[in-house]
Design a protein around this motif. Sequence first.
Motif, mmCIF file in Angstrom:
data_model
loop_
_atom_site.group_PDB
_atom_site.id
_atom_site.type_symbol
_atom_site.label_atom_id
_atom_site.label_comp_id
_atom_site.label_asym_id
_atom_site.label_seq_id
_atom_site.Cartn_x
_atom_site.Cartn_y
_atom_site.Cartn_z
ATOM 1 N N PRO A 25 0.826 -1.210 0.000
ATOM 2 C CA PRO A 25 0.000 0.000 0.000
ATOM 3 C C PRO A 25 0.863 1.264 0.000
ATOM 4 C CG PRO A 25 -0.724 -1.554 1.691
ATOM 5 C CD PRO A 25 0.616 -2.022 1.217
ATOM 6 N N PHE A 26 0.574 2.190 -0.904
ATOM 7 C CA PHE A 26 1.284 3.468 -0.971
ATOM 8 C C PHE A 26 0.355 4.450 -1.669
ATOM 9 C CE2 PHE A 26 4.680 6.269 -2.920
ATOM 10 C CZ PHE A 26 5.128 6.804 -1.723
ATOM 11 N N ASP A 27 -0.359 5.224 -0.857
ATOM 12 C CA ASP A 27 -1.406 6.068 -1.424
ATOM 13 C C ASP A 27 -1.717 7.209 -0.459
ATOM 14 O OD1 ASP A 27 -2.925 4.833 0.639
ATOM 15 O OD2 ASP A 27 -3.549 3.229 -0.735
ATOM 16 N N ALA A 28 -2.886 7.820 -0.617
ATOM 17 C CA ALA A 28 -3.260 8.961 0.222
ATOM 18 C C ALA A 28 -3.462 8.581 1.678
ATOM 19 C CB ALA A 28 -4.525 9.605 -0.329
ATOM 20 N N SER A 29 -3.469 7.294 1.981
ATOM 21 C CA SER A 29 -3.640 6.838 3.364
ATOM 22 C C SER A 29 -2.420 6.102 3.898
ATOM 23 C CB SER A 29 -4.861 5.916 3.469
ATOM 24 O OG SER A 29 -6.033 6.582 3.073
ATOM 25 N N ASN A 30 -1.473 5.767 3.030
ATOM 26 C CA ASN A 30 -0.357 4.912 3.445
ATOM 27 C C ASN A 30 0.979 5.432 2.937
ATOM 28 O OD1 ASN A 30 -1.644 2.213 4.580
ATOM 29 N ND2 ASN A 30 -2.862 2.830 2.797
ATOM 30 N N GLY A 31 1.973 5.311 3.801
ATOM 31 C CA GLY A 31 3.351 5.506 3.400
ATOM 32 C C GLY A 31 4.067 4.167 3.424
ATOM 33 N N ILE A 32 5.354 4.175 3.107
ATOM 34 C CA ILE A 32 6.169 2.948 3.133
ATOM 35 C C ILE A 32 7.317 3.141 4.100
ATOM 36 C CG2 ILE A 32 7.733 1.468 1.802
ATOM 37 C CD1 ILE A 32 6.009 2.031 -0.653
ATOM 38 N N PHE A 33 7.528 2.163 4.974
ATOM 39 C CA PHE A 33 8.658 2.147 5.885
ATOM 40 C C PHE A 33 9.673 1.164 5.316
ATOM 41 C CE2 PHE A 33 10.929 0.537 9.649
ATOM 42 C CZ PHE A 33 11.268 1.723 10.291
ATOM 43 N N ALA A 34 10.836 1.672 4.908
ATOM 44 C CA ALA A 34 11.888 0.837 4.320
ATOM 45 C C ALA A 34 13.026 0.685 5.323
ATOM 46 C CB ALA A 34 12.398 1.451 3.028
ATOM 47 N N ALA A 35 13.352 -0.555 5.654
ATOM 48 C CA ALA A 35 14.397 -0.844 6.636
ATOM 49 C C ALA A 35 15.644 -1.346 5.914
ATOM 50 C CB ALA A 35 13.916 -1.889 7.629
ATOM 51 N N VAL A 36 16.766 -0.639 6.117
ATOM 52 C CA VAL A 36 18.049 -1.029 5.535
ATOM 53 C C VAL A 36 18.961 -1.469 6.675
ATOM 54 C CG1 VAL A 36 20.053 -0.276 4.207
ATOM 55 C CG2 VAL A 36 17.768 0.582 3.618
ATOM 56 N N PHE A 37 19.408 -2.720 6.640
ATOM 57 C CA PHE A 37 20.227 -3.275 7.709
ATOM 58 C C PHE A 37 21.695 -3.287 7.283
ATOM 59 C CE2 PHE A 37 15.980 -4.869 8.476
ATOM 60 C CZ PHE A 37 15.835 -4.735 9.847
ATOM 61 N N ARG A 38 22.491 -2.472 7.958
ATOM 62 C CA ARG A 38 23.938 -2.411 7.734
ATOM 63 C C ARG A 38 24.628 -3.433 8.644
ATOM 64 N NH1 ARG A 38 24.612 0.318 2.967
ATOM 65 N NH2 ARG A 38 23.849 2.482 3.063
ATOM 66 N N GLY A 39 25.647 -4.114 8.107
ATOM 67 C CA GLY A 39 26.264 -5.213 8.843
ATOM 68 C C GLY A 39 27.279 -4.821 9.888
ATOM 69 N N GLY A 74 26.444 -11.756 20.678
ATOM 70 C CA GLY A 74 26.773 -10.544 21.404
ATOM 71 C C GLY A 74 26.196 -9.282 20.789
ATOM 72 N N CYS A 75 25.521 -9.427 19.637
ATOM 73 C CA CYS A 75 24.997 -8.268 18.931
ATOM 74 C C CYS A 75 23.477 -8.341 18.803
ATOM 75 C CB CYS A 75 25.590 -8.161 17.522
ATOM 76 S SG CYS A 75 27.395 -8.094 17.444
ATOM 77 N N VAL A 76 22.838 -7.201 18.806
ATOM 78 C CA VAL A 76 21.419 -7.079 18.459
ATOM 79 C C VAL A 76 21.287 -5.878 17.541
ATOM 80 C CG1 VAL A 76 20.543 -8.121 20.588
ATOM 81 C CG2 VAL A 76 20.966 -5.648 20.504
ATOM 82 N N TRP A 77 20.167 -5.788 16.845
ATOM 83 C CA TRP A 77 19.908 -4.620 16.002
ATOM 84 C C TRP A 77 19.387 -3.481 16.867
ATOM 85 C CZ3 TRP A 77 22.060 -4.676 11.492
ATOM 86 C CH2 TRP A 77 22.242 -5.892 10.818
ATOM 87 N N ASP A 78 19.817 -2.246 16.556
ATOM 88 C CA ASP A 78 19.275 -1.118 17.294
ATOM 89 C C ASP A 78 17.802 -0.935 16.965
ATOM 90 O OD1 ASP A 78 19.479 -0.058 14.736
ATOM 91 O OD2 ASP A 78 20.925 1.493 15.257
ATOM 92 N N GLN A 79 17.109 -0.140 17.758
ATOM 93 C CA GLN A 79 15.666 0.040 17.618
ATOM 94 C C GLN A 79 15.351 1.492 17.259
ATOM 95 O OE1 GLN A 79 13.147 -2.284 20.623
ATOM 96 N NE2 GLN A 79 15.001 -1.898 21.793
ATOM 97 N N HIS A 80 14.300 1.662 16.449
ATOM 98 C CA HIS A 80 13.886 3.007 16.060
ATOM 99 C C HIS A 80 12.366 3.060 15.963
ATOM 100 C CE1 HIS A 80 17.978 4.292 15.043
ATOM 101 N NE2 HIS A 80 18.133 3.085 14.527
ATOM 102 N N PHE A 118 19.374 0.554 10.072
ATOM 103 C CA PHE A 118 19.596 -0.154 11.331
ATOM 104 C C PHE A 118 21.028 -0.678 11.365
ATOM 105 C CE2 PHE A 118 15.075 -0.341 10.596
ATOM 106 C CZ PHE A 118 14.501 -0.173 11.851
ATOM 107 N N ARG A 119 21.633 -0.618 12.547
ATOM 108 C CA ARG A 119 23.010 -1.099 12.709
ATOM 109 C C ARG A 119 23.129 -1.957 13.963
ATOM 110 N NH1 ARG A 119 26.671 1.242 9.279
ATOM 111 N NH2 ARG A 119 25.999 3.121 8.170
ATOM 112 N N PRO A 120 24.160 -2.814 14.021
ATOM 113 C CA PRO A 120 24.346 -3.657 15.215
ATOM 114 C C PRO A 120 24.720 -2.821 16.432
ATOM 115 C CG PRO A 120 25.654 -4.444 13.338
ATOM 116 C CD PRO A 120 25.170 -3.085 12.988
ATOM 117 N N THR A 121 24.320 -3.293 17.585
ATOM 118 C CA THR A 121 24.719 -2.686 18.848
ATOM 119 C C THR A 121 24.918 -3.795 19.870
ATOM 120 O OG1 THR A 121 24.190 -0.939 20.441
ATOM 121 C CG2 THR A 121 22.359 -2.364 19.716
ATOM 122 N N ASN A 122 25.363 -3.468 21.050
ATOM 123 C CA ASN A 122 25.645 -4.476 22.072
ATOM 124 C C ASN A 122 24.361 -5.119 22.593
ATOM 125 O OD1 ASN A 122 28.380 -3.842 21.949
ATOM 126 N ND2 ASN A 122 28.258 -2.372 23.625
#
Length: 357
Positions: A239-253, A325-331, A345-349
Amino acid sequence: MHTRFILVFLPALATGCKAVDCGDGTTERNGMCVPSSETVAPAGCGPGTMLQGDLCVPRLPPTRCDPQTTAPDVDSMGVTTCIGTSAGCSTKLPCPAPTDGTQTICGQIYSFETGEPFATASPSGAKCACPATSGPCALGIKAFDAVVFAMSNGTAGGLATGEVYIDDCGRYRVSNIVMPSGPLIALGFDDADPTKAGPMGITNAVGIATGKGVAATKDLDAFVVAPATTAGWVGAGVPFDASNGIFAAVFRGSRTGTELAAGVAITRNGSPDGNHDYYFASGATGRVTLDAAATQTGANGTGLFNITSPMLTDLYSGIGGLAAGCVWDQHPGASVRFVVFVQTFRPTNAPSMTCSL
Protein backbone atom coordinates in the motif's frame (compact mmCIF):
# COMPACT_ATOMS: atom_id res chain seq x y z
CA MET A 1 59.92 3.07 74.92
CA HIS A 2 62.13 6.16 74.40
CA THR A 3 63.96 4.62 71.44
CA ARG A 4 60.74 3.50 69.74
CA PHE A 5 59.26 7.01 70.19
CA ILE A 6 62.18 8.57 68.27
CA LEU A 7 61.96 6.02 65.45
CA VAL A 8 58.28 6.66 64.91
CA PHE A 9 58.90 10.36 64.26
CA LEU A 10 62.11 10.06 62.27
CA PRO A 11 60.31 10.35 58.88
CA ALA A 12 58.76 13.66 59.95
CA LEU A 13 62.08 14.98 61.16
CA ALA A 14 63.76 13.93 57.92
CA THR A 15 61.54 16.19 55.80
CA GLY A 16 62.69 19.43 57.39
CA CYS A 17 65.46 20.14 54.84
CA LYS A 18 64.02 23.34 53.30
CA ALA A 19 65.14 26.79 54.47
CA VAL A 20 61.50 27.84 54.91
CA ASP A 21 58.72 25.61 56.24
CA CYS A 22 55.27 27.00 55.40
CA GLY A 23 52.07 26.19 57.26
CA ASP A 24 48.74 24.92 55.99
CA GLY A 25 47.16 27.07 53.28
CA THR A 26 50.50 28.58 52.23
CA THR A 27 53.30 27.62 49.91
CA GLU A 28 56.94 28.64 49.58
CA ARG A 29 57.69 30.93 46.66
CA ASN A 30 61.07 32.69 46.26
CA GLY A 31 61.97 32.07 49.89
CA MET A 32 58.71 33.40 51.28
CA CYS A 33 55.44 31.83 52.44
CA VAL A 34 52.51 33.07 50.38
CA PRO A 35 48.86 31.93 50.16
CA SER A 36 48.62 28.78 48.07
CA SER A 37 45.78 30.40 46.09
CA GLU A 38 48.01 33.23 44.95
CA THR A 39 48.93 32.88 41.31
CA VAL A 40 52.07 33.88 39.52
CA ALA A 41 51.95 36.95 37.36
CA PRO A 42 51.25 36.39 33.65
CA ALA A 43 54.59 38.00 32.93
CA GLY A 44 56.24 35.06 34.65
CA CYS A 45 55.31 32.71 31.82
CA GLY A 46 57.78 32.28 29.00
CA PRO A 47 57.21 32.61 25.27
CA GLY A 48 54.66 30.17 23.85
CA THR A 49 53.06 29.54 27.27
CA MET A 50 50.10 30.89 29.18
CA LEU A 51 48.93 30.97 32.77
CA GLN A 52 46.42 28.35 33.94
CA GLY A 53 45.92 28.58 37.72
CA ASP A 54 49.47 28.97 39.03
CA LEU A 55 51.07 26.95 36.23
CA CYS A 56 52.50 28.00 32.89
CA VAL A 57 51.27 25.68 30.13
CA PRO A 58 51.98 25.65 26.38
CA ARG A 59 49.95 28.11 24.30
CA LEU A 60 49.12 26.41 20.99
CA PRO A 61 48.26 28.56 17.98
CA PRO A 62 44.74 28.10 16.56
CA THR A 63 44.41 25.57 13.78
CA ARG A 64 44.28 27.27 10.40
CA CYS A 65 43.09 25.34 7.36
CA ASP A 66 44.28 26.25 3.89
CA PRO A 67 41.15 27.79 2.33
CA GLN A 68 42.26 26.75 -1.15
CA THR A 69 42.40 23.02 -0.44
CA THR A 70 40.67 22.36 2.89
CA ALA A 71 37.72 23.36 5.06
CA PRO A 72 37.62 23.37 8.89
CA ASP A 73 35.53 20.72 10.68
CA VAL A 74 35.20 21.64 14.37
CA ASP A 75 33.81 18.96 16.69
CA SER A 76 31.88 19.42 19.93
CA MET A 77 35.16 19.48 21.91
CA GLY A 78 36.50 22.37 19.85
CA VAL A 79 39.04 20.24 17.97
CA THR A 80 39.52 21.41 14.40
CA THR A 81 40.20 18.94 11.58
CA CYS A 82 41.09 20.21 8.13
CA ILE A 83 39.05 18.29 5.53
CA GLY A 84 40.35 18.21 1.96
CA THR A 85 38.10 19.84 -0.62
CA SER A 86 40.05 19.09 -3.78
CA ALA A 87 39.60 15.31 -3.97
CA GLY A 88 36.27 15.23 -5.80
CA CYS A 89 33.77 12.80 -4.30
CA SER A 90 36.31 10.68 -2.43
CA THR A 91 36.21 12.75 0.77
CA LYS A 92 33.38 13.56 3.15
CA LEU A 93 31.98 17.04 3.54
CA PRO A 94 33.14 19.04 6.54
CA CYS A 95 30.45 18.87 9.20
CA PRO A 96 31.35 21.47 11.84
CA ALA A 97 29.46 21.48 15.12
CA PRO A 98 27.38 24.62 15.74
CA THR A 99 27.96 26.55 18.95
CA ASP A 100 24.53 28.22 19.16
CA GLY A 101 22.46 25.25 20.38
CA THR A 102 21.38 24.15 16.90
CA GLN A 103 22.26 20.93 15.08
CA THR A 104 23.96 20.22 11.76
CA ILE A 105 23.35 16.98 9.84
CA CYS A 106 25.60 15.72 7.04
CA GLY A 107 25.82 12.64 4.86
CA GLN A 108 25.56 11.05 1.43
CA ILE A 109 22.47 10.71 -0.75
CA TYR A 110 22.10 7.26 -2.33
CA SER A 111 19.92 5.81 -5.03
CA PHE A 112 17.66 3.45 -3.12
CA GLU A 113 17.34 1.16 -6.15
CA THR A 114 21.08 0.61 -6.73
CA GLY A 115 22.62 1.53 -3.38
CA GLU A 116 25.12 3.72 -5.23
CA PRO A 117 25.76 7.42 -4.47
CA PHE A 118 23.20 9.61 -6.23
CA ALA A 119 25.60 11.76 -8.26
CA THR A 120 25.78 13.42 -11.66
CA ALA A 121 27.38 11.57 -14.56
CA SER A 122 30.77 13.28 -14.10
CA PRO A 123 30.82 14.74 -10.59
CA SER A 124 33.59 17.09 -9.49
CA GLY A 125 32.45 17.90 -5.97
CA ALA A 126 31.03 21.26 -7.02
CA LYS A 127 28.26 22.80 -4.97
CA CYS A 128 24.88 22.82 -6.70
CA ALA A 129 24.26 26.37 -7.86
CA CYS A 130 20.76 26.27 -9.35
CA PRO A 131 18.04 23.63 -9.36
CA ALA A 132 18.60 21.14 -12.17
CA THR A 133 16.15 18.75 -13.77
CA SER A 134 18.02 15.59 -12.83
CA GLY A 135 20.59 14.30 -10.36
CA PRO A 136 21.28 15.58 -6.86
CA CYS A 137 21.12 19.22 -7.91
CA ALA A 138 17.40 18.78 -8.64
CA LEU A 139 16.74 18.04 -4.97
CA GLY A 140 15.69 20.10 -2.00
CA ILE A 141 15.96 19.23 1.70
CA LYS A 142 13.75 20.37 4.57
CA ALA A 143 13.98 19.70 8.30
CA PHE A 144 11.07 18.69 10.53
CA ASP A 145 10.16 17.82 14.07
CA ALA A 146 9.71 14.11 13.31
CA VAL A 147 6.95 13.56 15.87
CA VAL A 148 4.86 16.53 14.72
CA PHE A 149 5.42 15.64 11.07
CA ALA A 150 4.26 12.05 11.59
CA MET A 151 1.23 12.85 13.72
CA SER A 152 0.08 15.57 11.30
CA ASN A 153 0.42 13.13 8.36
CA GLY A 154 3.11 15.31 6.83
CA THR A 155 1.39 18.67 7.05
CA ALA A 156 3.26 20.34 9.95
CA GLY A 157 6.45 20.33 11.97
CA GLY A 158 8.84 22.33 9.78
CA LEU A 159 12.06 23.54 11.44
CA ALA A 160 14.16 26.57 10.57
CA THR A 161 17.68 25.83 9.28
CA GLY A 162 20.78 27.59 8.10
CA GLU A 163 22.42 26.77 4.76
CA VAL A 164 21.25 23.66 2.91
CA TYR A 165 24.21 22.38 0.89
CA ILE A 166 24.12 19.72 -1.84
CA ASP A 167 26.89 19.02 -4.35
CA ASP A 168 27.07 17.08 -7.60
CA CYS A 169 28.52 14.07 -5.72
CA GLY A 170 25.24 13.78 -3.81
CA ARG A 171 26.80 14.85 -0.52
CA TYR A 172 24.63 17.05 1.67
CA ARG A 173 24.80 19.24 4.76
CA VAL A 174 21.86 20.90 6.54
CA SER A 175 23.30 23.45 8.95
CA ASN A 176 22.00 25.03 12.14
CA ILE A 177 18.70 23.17 12.49
CA VAL A 178 16.62 24.66 15.28
CA MET A 179 15.92 22.01 17.92
CA PRO A 180 12.45 20.42 17.86
CA SER A 181 10.31 19.93 20.95
CA GLY A 182 10.29 16.18 20.34
CA PRO A 183 13.29 13.81 20.48
CA LEU A 184 13.82 13.34 16.72
CA ILE A 185 14.76 15.46 13.72
CA ALA A 186 13.51 14.32 10.30
CA LEU A 187 14.96 15.39 6.96
CA GLY A 188 12.72 15.32 3.91
CA PHE A 189 14.21 14.89 0.42
CA ASP A 190 12.13 15.76 -2.63
CA ASP A 191 12.33 17.63 -5.92
CA ALA A 192 13.25 21.27 -5.39
CA ASP A 193 10.65 22.21 -7.99
CA PRO A 194 7.37 22.37 -6.02
CA THR A 195 5.39 21.43 -9.12
CA LYS A 196 7.17 18.06 -9.07
CA ALA A 197 6.71 17.24 -5.41
CA GLY A 198 5.92 13.68 -4.38
CA PRO A 199 5.73 11.16 -7.22
CA MET A 200 5.68 13.85 -9.94
CA GLY A 201 9.45 14.29 -10.25
CA ILE A 202 12.68 12.31 -10.08
CA THR A 203 11.97 11.00 -6.57
CA ASN A 204 9.12 10.35 -4.19
CA ALA A 205 9.17 12.31 -0.97
CA VAL A 206 11.71 10.44 1.17
CA GLY A 207 12.28 10.86 4.90
CA ILE A 208 15.10 9.94 7.27
CA ALA A 209 15.42 10.71 10.99
CA THR A 210 18.00 10.99 13.75
CA GLY A 211 18.06 11.94 17.41
CA LYS A 212 18.34 15.56 18.41
CA GLY A 213 21.02 16.95 20.70
CA VAL A 214 24.16 15.90 18.80
CA ALA A 215 25.69 19.15 17.61
CA ALA A 216 27.05 17.59 14.43
CA THR A 217 25.46 14.38 13.12
CA LYS A 218 27.76 12.90 10.50
CA ASP A 219 27.38 10.14 7.89
CA LEU A 220 23.58 9.97 8.00
CA ASP A 221 22.53 8.01 4.91
CA ALA A 222 19.85 9.63 2.76
CA PHE A 223 18.04 8.22 -0.28
CA VAL A 224 15.97 8.99 -3.35
CA VAL A 225 13.32 6.52 -4.49
CA ALA A 226 12.10 6.79 -8.09
CA PRO A 227 8.31 6.87 -8.68
CA ALA A 228 8.65 3.93 -11.09
CA THR A 229 10.08 1.86 -8.25
CA THR A 230 7.20 2.50 -5.84
CA ALA A 231 4.75 1.85 -8.68
CA GLY A 232 6.25 -1.62 -9.00
CA TRP A 233 5.93 -2.20 -5.27
CA VAL A 234 2.29 -1.14 -5.37
CA GLY A 235 1.74 -3.64 -8.16
CA ALA A 236 3.17 -6.31 -5.82
CA GLY A 237 0.65 -5.43 -3.11
CA VAL A 238 2.44 -2.78 -1.02
CA PRO A 239 0.00 0.00 0.00
CA PHE A 240 1.28 3.47 -0.97
CA ASP A 241 -1.41 6.07 -1.42
CA ALA A 242 -3.26 8.96 0.22
CA SER A 243 -3.64 6.84 3.36
CA ASN A 244 -0.36 4.91 3.44
CA GLY A 245 3.35 5.51 3.40
CA ILE A 246 6.17 2.95 3.13
CA PHE A 247 8.66 2.15 5.89
CA ALA A 248 11.89 0.84 4.32
CA ALA A 249 14.40 -0.84 6.64
CA VAL A 250 18.05 -1.03 5.53
CA PHE A 251 20.23 -3.28 7.71
CA ARG A 252 23.94 -2.41 7.73
CA GLY A 253 26.26 -5.21 8.84
CA SER A 254 28.52 -3.10 11.06
CA ARG A 255 28.37 -0.04 13.28
CA THR A 256 29.94 2.08 10.54
CA GLY A 257 30.29 1.69 6.78
CA THR A 258 27.97 0.50 4.04
CA GLU A 259 28.12 -3.31 4.35
CA LEU A 260 24.62 -4.86 4.11
CA ALA A 261 23.19 -7.72 6.19
CA ALA A 262 21.24 -10.69 4.81
CA GLY A 263 19.02 -13.00 6.84
CA VAL A 264 17.22 -10.32 8.86
CA ALA A 265 13.46 -10.19 9.51
CA ILE A 266 11.90 -6.85 10.46
CA THR A 267 10.36 -6.78 13.93
CA ARG A 268 7.72 -4.53 15.45
CA ASN A 269 7.91 -4.28 19.23
CA GLY A 270 10.19 -7.31 19.31
CA SER A 271 8.25 -9.68 17.05
CA PRO A 272 8.20 -10.35 13.28
CA ASP A 273 4.95 -9.58 11.47
CA GLY A 274 4.61 -11.64 8.30
CA ASN A 275 1.37 -9.92 7.34
CA HIS A 276 2.94 -6.50 6.83
CA ASP A 277 6.54 -7.08 5.65
CA TYR A 278 7.97 -7.48 2.15
CA TYR A 279 11.41 -8.54 0.92
CA PHE A 280 13.45 -8.84 -2.24
CA ALA A 281 14.94 -11.98 -3.78
CA SER A 282 17.82 -13.41 -1.76
CA GLY A 283 20.41 -12.74 -4.45
CA ALA A 284 19.11 -9.33 -5.55
CA THR A 285 21.50 -6.45 -4.98
CA GLY A 286 19.02 -3.87 -6.28
CA ARG A 287 15.81 -2.83 -4.55
CA VAL A 288 13.27 -2.87 -7.37
CA THR A 289 11.46 -6.22 -7.63
CA LEU A 290 9.88 -7.82 -4.56
CA ASP A 291 9.80 -11.58 -4.00
CA ALA A 292 6.48 -12.73 -2.51
CA ALA A 293 8.12 -15.89 -1.12
CA ALA A 294 10.94 -14.11 0.74
CA THR A 295 10.69 -13.84 4.53
CA GLN A 296 13.95 -12.04 5.34
CA THR A 297 16.50 -9.71 3.82
CA GLY A 298 18.72 -10.91 1.01
CA ALA A 299 21.93 -9.49 -0.40
CA ASN A 300 20.54 -5.94 -0.43
CA GLY A 301 19.89 -6.00 3.34
CA THR A 302 16.47 -4.42 2.88
CA GLY A 303 12.82 -5.00 3.67
CA LEU A 304 9.62 -2.94 3.44
CA PHE A 305 6.96 -2.69 6.13
CA ASN A 306 3.40 -1.44 5.90
CA ILE A 307 2.89 0.59 9.08
CA THR A 308 -0.77 1.20 9.68
CA SER A 309 -0.48 3.86 12.41
CA PRO A 310 0.86 7.44 12.32
CA MET A 311 1.88 7.14 15.98
CA LEU A 312 5.56 6.89 16.89
CA THR A 313 4.92 4.56 19.81
CA ASP A 314 5.97 1.30 18.11
CA LEU A 315 9.63 0.32 17.96
CA TYR A 316 11.07 -1.36 14.88
CA SER A 317 14.21 -3.47 14.69
CA GLY A 318 15.34 -6.80 13.27
CA ILE A 319 16.12 -10.37 14.22
CA GLY A 320 18.78 -12.59 12.65
CA GLY A 321 21.85 -11.94 10.56
CA LEU A 322 24.14 -10.99 13.45
CA ALA A 323 27.07 -12.45 15.38
CA ALA A 324 26.76 -13.49 19.03
CA GLY A 325 26.77 -10.54 21.40
CA CYS A 326 25.00 -8.27 18.93
CA VAL A 327 21.42 -7.08 18.46
CA TRP A 328 19.91 -4.62 16.00
CA ASP A 329 19.28 -1.12 17.29
CA GLN A 330 15.67 0.04 17.62
CA HIS A 331 13.89 3.01 16.06
CA PRO A 332 10.33 4.33 16.13
CA GLY A 333 8.42 4.36 12.85
CA ALA A 334 5.18 5.77 11.49
CA SER A 335 3.20 5.85 8.27
CA VAL A 336 3.02 9.22 6.46
CA ARG A 337 0.98 9.25 3.27
CA PHE A 338 2.98 9.28 0.04
CA VAL A 339 6.29 9.29 1.95
CA VAL A 340 8.94 6.56 1.76
CA PHE A 341 10.59 6.65 5.17
CA VAL A 342 14.00 4.94 5.10
CA GLN A 343 15.51 3.83 8.40
CA THR A 344 19.05 2.46 8.62
CA PHE A 345 19.60 -0.15 11.33
CA ARG A 346 23.01 -1.10 12.71
CA PRO A 347 24.35 -3.66 15.21
CA THR A 348 24.72 -2.69 18.85
CA ASN A 349 25.65 -4.48 22.07
CA ALA A 350 23.30 -7.14 23.37
CA PRO A 351 22.48 -6.71 27.10
CA SER A 352 25.59 -7.35 29.23
CA MET A 353 27.57 -8.31 26.10
CA THR A 354 29.94 -6.67 23.64
CA CYS A 355 29.21 -6.68 19.92
CA SER A 356 32.32 -7.21 17.79
CA LEU A 357 30.83 -5.76 14.59
